[in-house]
Motif scaffolding. Structure first.
Motif, PDB file in Angstrom:
ATOM      1  N   SER A 136     -21.039  -0.856  -6.566  1.00 50.05           N
ATOM      2  CA  SER A 136     -20.079  -0.304  -5.608  1.00 50.05           C
ATOM      3  C   SER A 136     -19.062  -1.357  -5.202  1.00 50.05           C
ATOM      4  O   SER A 136     -19.357  -2.552  -5.182  1.00 50.05           O
ATOM      5  CB  SER A 136     -20.783   0.213  -4.350  1.00 50.05           C
ATOM      6  N   VAL A 137     -17.871  -0.880  -4.868  1.00 50.54           N
ATOM      7  CA  VAL A 137     -16.796  -1.770  -4.437  1.00 50.54           C
ATOM      8  C   VAL A 137     -15.995  -1.072  -3.343  1.00 50.54           C
ATOM      9  O   VAL A 137     -15.849   0.145  -3.348  1.00 50.54           O
ATOM     10  CB  VAL A 137     -15.889  -2.177  -5.632  1.00 50.54           C
ATOM     11  N   VAL A 138     -15.511  -1.865  -2.392  1.00 51.41           N
ATOM     12  CA  VAL A 138     -14.658  -1.354  -1.326  1.00 51.41           C
ATOM     13  C   VAL A 138     -13.228  -1.784  -1.642  1.00 51.41           C
ATOM     14  O   VAL A 138     -12.964  -2.955  -1.893  1.00 51.41           O
ATOM     15  CB  VAL A 138     -15.088  -1.904   0.057  1.00 51.41           C
ATOM     16  N   CYS A 139     -12.325  -0.795  -1.637  1.00 53.48           N
ATOM     17  CA  CYS A 139     -10.919  -1.059  -1.921  1.00 53.48           C
ATOM     18  C   CYS A 139     -10.049  -0.439  -0.839  1.00 53.48           C
ATOM     19  O   CYS A 139     -10.466   0.506  -0.175  1.00 53.48           O
ATOM     20  CB  CYS A 139     -10.513  -0.457  -3.273  1.00 53.48           C
ATOM     21  N   GLU A 140      -8.861  -0.982  -0.695  1.00 52.50           N
ATOM     22  CA  GLU A 140      -7.886  -0.377   0.196  1.00 52.50           C
ATOM     23  C   GLU A 140      -6.637  -0.055  -0.608  1.00 52.50           C
ATOM     24  O   GLU A 140      -6.405  -0.626  -1.675  1.00 52.50           O
ATOM     25  CB  GLU A 140      -7.546  -1.280   1.376  1.00 52.50           C
ATOM     26  N   ALA A 141      -5.863   0.862  -0.088  1.00 51.70           N
ATOM     27  CA  ALA A 141      -4.586   1.206  -0.716  1.00 51.70           C
ATOM     28  C   ALA A 141      -3.565   1.462   0.385  1.00 51.70           C
ATOM     29  O   ALA A 141      -3.906   1.980   1.452  1.00 51.70           O
ATOM     30  CB  ALA A 141      -4.734   2.435  -1.599  1.00 51.70           C
ATOM     31  N   GLU A 142      -2.333   1.076   0.111  1.00 51.91           N
ATOM     32  CA  GLU A 142      -1.227   1.307   1.040  1.00 51.91           C
ATOM     33  C   GLU A 142      -0.105   2.037   0.320  1.00 51.91           C
ATOM     34  O   GLU A 142       0.213   1.710  -0.828  1.00 51.91           O
ATOM     35  CB  GLU A 142      -0.683  -0.018   1.581  1.00 51.91           C
ATOM     36  N   LEU A 143       0.480   3.003   0.998  1.00 51.42           N
ATOM     37  CA  LEU A 143       1.626   3.739   0.476  1.00 51.42           C
ATOM     38  C   LEU A 143       2.848   3.354   1.303  1.00 51.42           C
ATOM     39  O   LEU A 143       2.831   3.473   2.538  1.00 51.42           O
ATOM     40  CB  LEU A 143       1.379   5.248   0.547  1.00 51.42           C
ATOM     41  N   ARG A 144       3.893   2.899   0.614  1.00 56.93           N
ATOM     42  CA  ARG A 144       5.124   2.476   1.282  1.00 56.93           C
ATOM     43  C   ARG A 144       6.333   3.144   0.638  1.00 56.93           C
ATOM     44  O   ARG A 144       6.314   3.456  -0.546  1.00 56.93           O
ATOM     45  CB  ARG A 144       5.288   0.954   1.202  1.00 56.93           C
ATOM     46  N   ASP A 145       7.391   3.306   1.447  1.00 55.55           N
ATOM     47  CA  ASP A 145       8.629   3.849   0.890  1.00 55.55           C
ATOM     48  C   ASP A 145       9.483   2.707   0.350  1.00 55.55           C
ATOM     49  O   ASP A 145       9.060   1.546   0.332  1.00 55.55           O
ATOM     50  CB  ASP A 145       9.366   4.713   1.917  1.00 55.55           C
ATOM     51  N   GLU A 146      10.689   3.040  -0.073  1.00 61.02           N
ATOM     52  CA  GLU A 146      11.572   2.035  -0.683  1.00 61.02           C
ATOM     53  C   GLU A 146      11.997   0.931   0.275  1.00 61.02           C
ATOM     54  O   GLU A 146      12.373  -0.152  -0.151  1.00 61.02           O
ATOM     55  CB  GLU A 146      12.806   2.714  -1.271  1.00 61.02           C
ATOM     56  N   THR A 147      11.917   1.192   1.589  1.00 52.96           N
ATOM     57  CA  THR A 147      12.278   0.174   2.577  1.00 52.96           C
ATOM     58  C   THR A 147      11.069  -0.656   3.003  1.00 52.96           C
ATOM     59  O   THR A 147      11.166  -1.462   3.898  1.00 52.96           O
ATOM     60  CB  THR A 147      12.913   0.816   3.830  1.00 52.96           C
ATOM     61  N   GLN A 148       9.931  -0.422   2.351  1.00 52.07           N
ATOM     62  CA  GLN A 148       8.653  -1.080   2.646  1.00 52.07           C
ATOM     63  C   GLN A 148       7.977  -0.574   3.913  1.00 52.07           C
ATOM     64  O   GLN A 148       7.034  -1.183   4.419  1.00 52.07           O
ATOM     65  CB  GLN A 148       8.806  -2.612   2.707  1.00 52.07           C
ATOM     66  N   LYS A 149       8.458   0.539   4.443  1.00 52.19           N
ATOM     67  CA  LYS A 149       7.812   1.147   5.604  1.00 52.19           C
ATOM     68  C   LYS A 149       6.440   1.673   5.192  1.00 52.19           C
ATOM     69  O   LYS A 149       6.316   2.384   4.193  1.00 52.19           O
ATOM     70  CB  LYS A 149       8.665   2.287   6.150  1.00 52.19           C
TER      71      LYS A 149
END
Length: 131
Positions: A92-105
């Motif tokens: 098992s592994v714990v991962c994170e993910a981030e979603l950003r727009d073109e302005t890095q928001k």
């Protein structure tokens, strides 16, 4: 299909995917449907998890759990989703993910647990004559 592009799936433990959000991804409020956002987060984190276990990604990964925080509306335009490993063990592994727009928001963030379930099993086309 959703139509995302795999920008990078790095053996160092990260993955980046992108999507040009357009009208087919939108809900009735004119923003990306939460399921589209969740799919992007799950895909980036899952590809990252796969590289944690096998740099060639020749194993199957399943999502055990995922917590998503929707932080801002995801409007039409290009978005980038990045996954990275937070830690893991043998299966098992714990991962994170981030979603950003073109302005890095920052639009959304997820933390998930992924499990390796062994080698990928490829379905080969049947050679049997059904006729």
């Amino acid at each position: 299909t959703i139509g995302y592009d795999i920008e990078r799936s790095n053996p160092d433990g990260d993955a980046i995917i992108s999507l040009q959000v357009d009208e087919r991804h939108l809900n009735g409020h004119g923003i990306a449907h939460g399921g589209i956002v969740a799919t992007l987060l799950d895909t980036a984190a899952g590809r990252t998890a796969a590289t944690f276990f096998d740099q060639d990604r020749k194993i199957s990964i399943v999502t055990v759990s995922m917590n998503i925080s929707y932080l801002a509306p995801c409007t039409p335009g290009r978005v980038i989703c990045t996954g990275r490993v937070l830690g893991g063990g043998k299966t098992s592994v714990v991962c994170e993910a981030e979603l950003r727009d073109e302005t890095q928001k920052l639009l959304a963030k997820a933390v998930g647990v992924f499990r390796s379930i062994g080698a990928k099993k490829w379905n080969k086309p049947s050679t049997k004559d059904d006729g």
